[in-house]
Write an enzyme that holds these catalytic residues in place. Sequence first.
Site, PDB file in Angstrom:
ATOM      1  N   ALA A  66      38.203  49.652  43.634  1.00 42.25           N
ATOM      2  CA  ALA A  66      37.870  50.656  42.619  1.00 42.25           C
ATOM      3  C   ALA A  66      38.122  52.027  43.235  1.00 42.25           C
ATOM      4  O   ALA A  66      38.059  52.192  44.461  1.00 42.25           O
ATOM      5  CB  ALA A  66      36.406  50.510  42.229  1.00 42.25           C
ATOM      6  N   GLY A 111      37.367  45.787  44.100  1.00 42.07           N
ATOM      7  CA  GLY A 111      37.814  45.496  42.732  1.00 42.07           C
ATOM      8  C   GLY A 111      39.192  44.839  42.696  1.00 42.07           C
ATOM      9  O   GLY A 111      39.516  44.134  41.734  1.00 42.07           O
ATOM     10  N   GLU A 114      38.514  41.253  43.279  1.00 40.03           N
ATOM     11  CA  GLU A 114      37.843  40.752  42.068  1.00 40.03           C
ATOM     12  C   GLU A 114      38.841  40.588  40.912  1.00 40.03           C
ATOM     13  O   GLU A 114      38.769  39.623  40.154  1.00 40.03           O
ATOM     14  CB  GLU A 114      36.703  41.706  41.682  1.00 40.03           C
ATOM     15  N   GLU A 134      32.487  46.515  49.728  1.00 35.45           N
ATOM     16  CA  GLU A 134      31.589  47.454  49.025  1.00 35.45           C
ATOM     17  C   GLU A 134      30.353  47.827  49.828  1.00 35.45           C
ATOM     18  O   GLU A 134      29.903  48.973  49.779  1.00 35.45           O
ATOM     19  CB  GLU A 134      31.149  46.855  47.671  1.00 35.45           C
TER      20      GLU A 134
END
Length: 260
Positions: A66, A111, A114, A134
């Site tokens: 992200a 992300g 993911e 993260e």
Amino acid sequence: MNFQNLKYESRNHIAYVTINRPEKLNALNMAVMEELRTAFTAIKADADIRVAILTGSGEKAFVAGADIGELSKHNTVSAKEYTHVGQSVLDLIENLGKPVIACVNGFALGGGCELAMACTMRIASENAKLGQPEVKLGIMAGYGGTQRLPRLVGKGRAMQILLTADTISATEAHRIGLVNEVVPQGDLIKRAEEIAAKIISNAPLAIQFTMEAVNHGMDMALREGLYLEATLFGVCCATEDKNEGTKAFLEKRAANFTGK
Ligand code: COA
């Protein structure tokens, strides 16, 4: 389709979606997420597209996570909404009704890992590196990492990846089942296209119902999952493609599926 942050093309029943922010290692900001939603909504609706291939621009990264700049600005309420929005885009990809093959061509972190896990299968290049870093940033996985990673690699291995924030190699990711195959970077799209061609030669509704049985069945107890499988098997048997597929076998010829 025209996008600011994606490259999109389609040919031979395959949609090619490439996240295109190489200067930021294809990090996922909200603009990218909304364009992914638009692209995959269109792919879902287009009966001519049978498989999608998702990758990142450049030779260094699939998606490095992200966008940390954007993340740094969130408060409690906006971060919760941001996570719901991202999760809904990954849910769209996972439950598209047609396979999405992730070509993991470099870093797939946070992300990015993911997003790859929401795809139907993952092919990695030899230089790929995957991880969920993260916790190093004081946050936790929010686009499904705590849920899809243990389902793919088992609870113990998922905990190790999520809690250490270690980045793992393509070879290790293959060993634990996080990626399906590892190939040289130059062969990545070609290998995905080979897999796509095999899928495309099969009956579209049988592919869709198989994916539904696996995806929904994973959330069910075995007995309920088997009931779902039997029901969808029954639906398959009501399709024209079931008549064509079984007839073609008996007539010793290739089937001509129409998706009906
Ligand atoms: N969000 C925003 N920008 C990112 C990013 C991310 N997740 N990952 C990389 N970038 C940007 C860098 O800030 C840099 O931008 P700049 O040139 O404007 O400074 C550019 O992409 C290149 O990255 P850089 O760090 O210089 O490359 P590197 O080869 O030295 O390191 C990584 C590569 C992937 C190890 C490193 O970029 C990294 O750790 N990224 C963050 C990974 C992460 O924590 N992801 C989870 C986020 S929740």
